[in-house]
Write a protein that holds these residues in place. Structure first.
Motif, PDB file in Angstrom:
ATOM      1  N   ASN A 249       0.639  -1.165  -0.107  1.00 56.37           N
ATOM      2  CA  ASN A 249       0.148  -0.341  -0.111  1.00 56.37           C
ATOM      3  C   ASN A 249       1.205   1.305  -0.250  1.00 56.37           C
ATOM      4  OD1 ASN A 249      -2.446   1.617   0.193  1.00 56.37           O
ATOM      5  ND2 ASN A 249      -2.729   1.597   2.037  1.00 56.37           N
ATOM      6  N   GLU A 250       0.605   2.086  -0.723  1.00 58.05           N
ATOM      7  CA  GLU A 250       0.895   3.500  -1.214  1.00 58.05           C
ATOM      8  C   GLU A 250       2.077   3.686  -1.460  1.00 58.05           C
ATOM      9  OE1 GLU A 250      -0.083   6.632   1.964  1.00 58.05           O
ATOM     10  OE2 GLU A 250      -2.920   5.992   0.947  1.00 58.05           O
ATOM     11  N   ALA A 251       3.621   2.588  -1.956  1.00 58.91           N
ATOM     12  CA  ALA A 251       4.725   2.827  -2.001  1.00 58.91           C
ATOM     13  C   ALA A 251       5.111   2.815  -3.605  1.00 58.91           C
ATOM     14  CB  ALA A 251       5.185   1.418  -2.093  1.00 58.91           C
ATOM     15  N   TYR A 252       6.487   2.884  -4.347  1.00 58.65           N
ATOM     16  CA  TYR A 252       7.243   3.298  -5.842  1.00 58.65           C
ATOM     17  C   TYR A 252       7.397   1.878  -5.618  1.00 58.65           C
ATOM     18  CZ  TYR A 252       6.856   7.585  -6.410  1.00 58.65           C
ATOM     19  OH  TYR A 252       5.640   8.747  -6.567  1.00 58.65           O
ATOM     20  N   CYS A 253       7.501   0.820  -6.942  1.00 62.33           N
ATOM     21  CA  CYS A 253       7.808  -0.697  -6.916  1.00 62.33           C
ATOM     22  C   CYS A 253       8.652  -0.560  -8.194  1.00 62.33           C
ATOM     23  CB  CYS A 253       7.071  -1.654  -6.559  1.00 62.33           C
ATOM     24  SG  CYS A 253       5.336  -1.508  -5.682  1.00 62.33           S
ATOM     25  N   LEU A 254       9.069  -1.994  -7.966  1.00 65.65           N
ATOM     26  CA  LEU A 254      10.477  -2.249  -8.894  1.00 65.65           C
ATOM     27  C   LEU A 254      10.178  -3.659  -9.480  1.00 65.65           C
ATOM     28  CD1 LEU A 254      13.077  -2.136 -11.027  1.00 65.65           C
ATOM     29  CD2 LEU A 254      14.350  -2.535  -9.320  1.00 65.65           C
ATOM     30  N   ASN A 255      10.377  -4.411 -10.264  1.00 68.26           N
ATOM     31  CA  ASN A 255       9.107  -5.173 -10.900  1.00 68.26           C
ATOM     32  C   ASN A 255      10.315  -6.074 -11.973  1.00 68.26           C
ATOM     33  OD1 ASN A 255       8.423  -7.958  -9.982  1.00 68.26           O
ATOM     34  ND2 ASN A 255       6.946  -7.076 -11.319  1.00 68.26           N
ATOM     35  N   ARG A 256      10.295  -7.332 -12.194  1.00 69.72           N
ATOM     36  CA  ARG A 256      11.320  -7.575 -13.243  1.00 69.72           C
ATOM     37  C   ARG A 256      10.028  -8.683 -13.279  1.00 69.72           C
ATOM     38  NH1 ARG A 256      13.116  -8.454 -17.693  1.00 69.72           N
ATOM     39  NH2 ARG A 256      15.135  -9.904 -17.986  1.00 69.72           N
ATOM     40  N   THR A 257       9.947  -8.795 -15.164  1.00 69.06           N
ATOM     41  CA  THR A 257       8.696  -9.327 -15.884  1.00 69.06           C
ATOM     42  C   THR A 257       9.676 -10.145 -17.193  1.00 69.06           C
ATOM     43  OG1 THR A 257       8.020  -7.490 -17.242  1.00 69.06           O
ATOM     44  CG2 THR A 257       7.062  -8.274 -15.008  1.00 69.06           C
ATOM     45  N   GLU A 258       8.514 -10.508 -17.620  1.00 67.11           N
ATOM     46  CA  GLU A 258       9.300 -11.439 -18.871  1.00 67.11           C
ATOM     47  C   GLU A 258       9.405 -10.145 -19.878  1.00 67.11           C
ATOM     48  OE1 GLU A 258       7.031 -13.974 -20.351  1.00 67.11           O
ATOM     49  OE2 GLU A 258       7.609 -15.778 -18.197  1.00 67.11           O
ATOM     50  N   SER A 259       9.008  -9.168 -19.500  1.00 62.85           N
ATOM     51  CA  SER A 259       8.943  -8.152 -21.469  1.00 62.85           C
ATOM     52  C   SER A 259      10.292  -6.890 -20.570  1.00 62.85           C
ATOM     53  CB  SER A 259       7.517  -7.859 -21.210  1.00 62.85           C
ATOM     54  OG  SER A 259       7.016  -6.799 -19.614  1.00 62.85           O
ATOM     55  N   GLY A 260      10.438  -7.119 -19.401  1.00 60.17           N
ATOM     56  CA  GLY A 260      11.382  -5.553 -19.102  1.00 60.17           C
ATOM     57  C   GLY A 260      10.929  -5.485 -17.378  1.00 60.17           C
ATOM     58  N   TRP A 261      11.799  -4.520 -17.251  1.00 58.62           N
ATOM     59  CA  TRP A 261      12.049  -4.070 -15.754  1.00 58.62           C
ATOM     60  C   TRP A 261      10.984  -2.874 -15.724  1.00 58.62           C
ATOM     61  CZ3 TRP A 261      14.767  -5.868 -11.586  1.00 58.62           C
ATOM     62  CH2 TRP A 261      15.870  -6.291 -12.142  1.00 58.62           C
ATOM     63  N   GLU A 262       9.396  -2.992 -14.720  1.00 59.35           N
ATOM     64  CA  GLU A 262       8.174  -2.425 -13.786  1.00 59.35           C
ATOM     65  C   GLU A 262       9.113  -1.483 -13.112  1.00 59.35           C
ATOM     66  OE1 GLU A 262       4.615  -4.862 -15.272  1.00 59.35           O
ATOM     67  OE2 GLU A 262       5.121  -4.971 -12.638  1.00 59.35           O
ATOM     68  N   VAL A 263       8.635  -0.557 -13.026  1.00 59.82           N
ATOM     69  CA  VAL A 263       8.294   0.978 -11.890  1.00 59.82           C
ATOM     70  C   VAL A 263       6.624   1.103 -12.149  1.00 59.82           C
ATOM     71  CG1 VAL A 263       9.627   2.865 -11.366  1.00 59.82           C
ATOM     72  CG2 VAL A 263      10.838   1.418 -12.335  1.00 59.82           C
ATOM     73  N   TYR A 264       6.586   1.599 -11.182  1.00 60.27           N
ATOM     74  CA  TYR A 264       5.634   1.989 -10.879  1.00 60.27           C
ATOM     75  C   TYR A 264       4.965   2.204  -8.671  1.00 60.27           C
ATOM     76  CZ  TYR A 264       4.363  -3.236  -9.169  1.00 60.27           C
ATOM     77  OH  TYR A 264       4.845  -4.179  -8.219  1.00 60.27           O
ATOM     78  N   TYR A 265       3.409   3.123  -9.168  1.00 58.02           N
ATOM     79  CA  TYR A 265       3.199   3.095  -7.375  1.00 58.02           C
ATOM     80  C   TYR A 265       2.058   2.224  -6.935  1.00 58.02           C
ATOM     81  CZ  TYR A 265       1.563   6.026  -3.476  1.00 58.02           C
ATOM     82  OH  TYR A 265       1.593   6.749  -2.656  1.00 58.02           O
ATOM     83  N   SER A 266       1.693   1.282  -6.096  1.00 57.58           N
ATOM     84  CA  SER A 266       0.903   1.173  -5.626  1.00 57.58           C
ATOM     85  C   SER A 266       0.245   1.691  -4.658  1.00 57.58           C
ATOM     86  CB  SER A 266       1.435  -0.486  -5.336  1.00 57.58           C
ATOM     87  OG  SER A 266       0.810  -1.338  -4.271  1.00 57.58           O
ATOM     88  N   GLU A 267      -0.862   1.475  -4.791  1.00 55.00           N
ATOM     89  CA  GLU A 267      -1.812   1.759  -3.873  1.00 55.00           C
ATOM     90  C   GLU A 267      -3.230   1.370  -4.228  1.00 55.00           C
ATOM     91  OE1 GLU A 267      -3.972   6.461  -2.744  1.00 55.00           O
ATOM     92  OE2 GLU A 267      -2.874   5.796  -4.535  1.00 55.00           O
ATOM     93  N   ARG A 268      -4.075   0.900  -2.703  1.00 58.49           N
ATOM     94  CA  ARG A 268      -5.172   0.006  -2.806  1.00 58.49           C
ATOM     95  C   ARG A 268      -5.337  -1.026  -3.847  1.00 58.49           C
ATOM     96  NH1 ARG A 268      -9.004   4.916  -1.935  1.00 58.49           N
ATOM     97  NH2 ARG A 268      -7.691   5.776  -0.925  1.00 58.49           N
ATOM     98  N   GLY A 269      -4.182  -2.289  -4.144  1.00 63.71           N
ATOM     99  CA  GLY A 269      -4.272  -2.795  -4.735  1.00 63.71           C
ATOM    100  C   GLY A 269      -4.214  -3.193  -6.293  1.00 63.71           C
ATOM    101  N   ASN A 270      -3.625  -1.557  -6.703  1.00 65.22           N
ATOM    102  CA  ASN A 270      -3.631  -1.222  -7.588  1.00 65.22           C
ATOM    103  C   ASN A 270      -2.200  -0.170  -8.239  1.00 65.22           C
ATOM    104  OD1 ASN A 270      -6.473  -1.292  -8.878  1.00 65.22           O
ATOM    105  ND2 ASN A 270      -6.797   0.059  -7.622  1.00 65.22           N
TER     106      ASN A 270
END
Length: 72
Positions: A28-49
């Motif tokens: 909840n309410e955090a910036y995230c770094l995530n490795r996926t098959e299509s690359g590296w994701e950076v996003y803000y996570s809030e309320r499960g979105n």
């Protein structure tokens, strides 16, 4: 910059550890770094979105972008 280097720099800048996740997920309410098959994701996570999703081709660009968001 690698994920390990990013973690070290964030600690040096005293960025709150609960404001980010370097292992993806949907904290909840955090910036995230995530490795996926299509690359590296950076996003803000809030309320499960994911909001503000950006996908990078390499770890270095993703880590640099996340560092700017958190420490810049």
């Amino acid at each position: 910059m690698t994920k390990i280097e990013l973690e070290k720099k964030l600690r040096e800048e005293d960025v709150r550890v609960d404001s980010y996740s370097l292992n993806g997920g949907l904290p909840n309410e955090a910036y995230c770094l995530n490795r996926t098959e299509s690359g590296w994701e950076v996003y803000y996570s809030e309320r499960g979105n994911k909001t503000g999703l950006k996908v990078f081709d390499n770890e270095s660009d993703a880590c640099g972008y996340l560092f700017q968001l958190l420490a810049g």
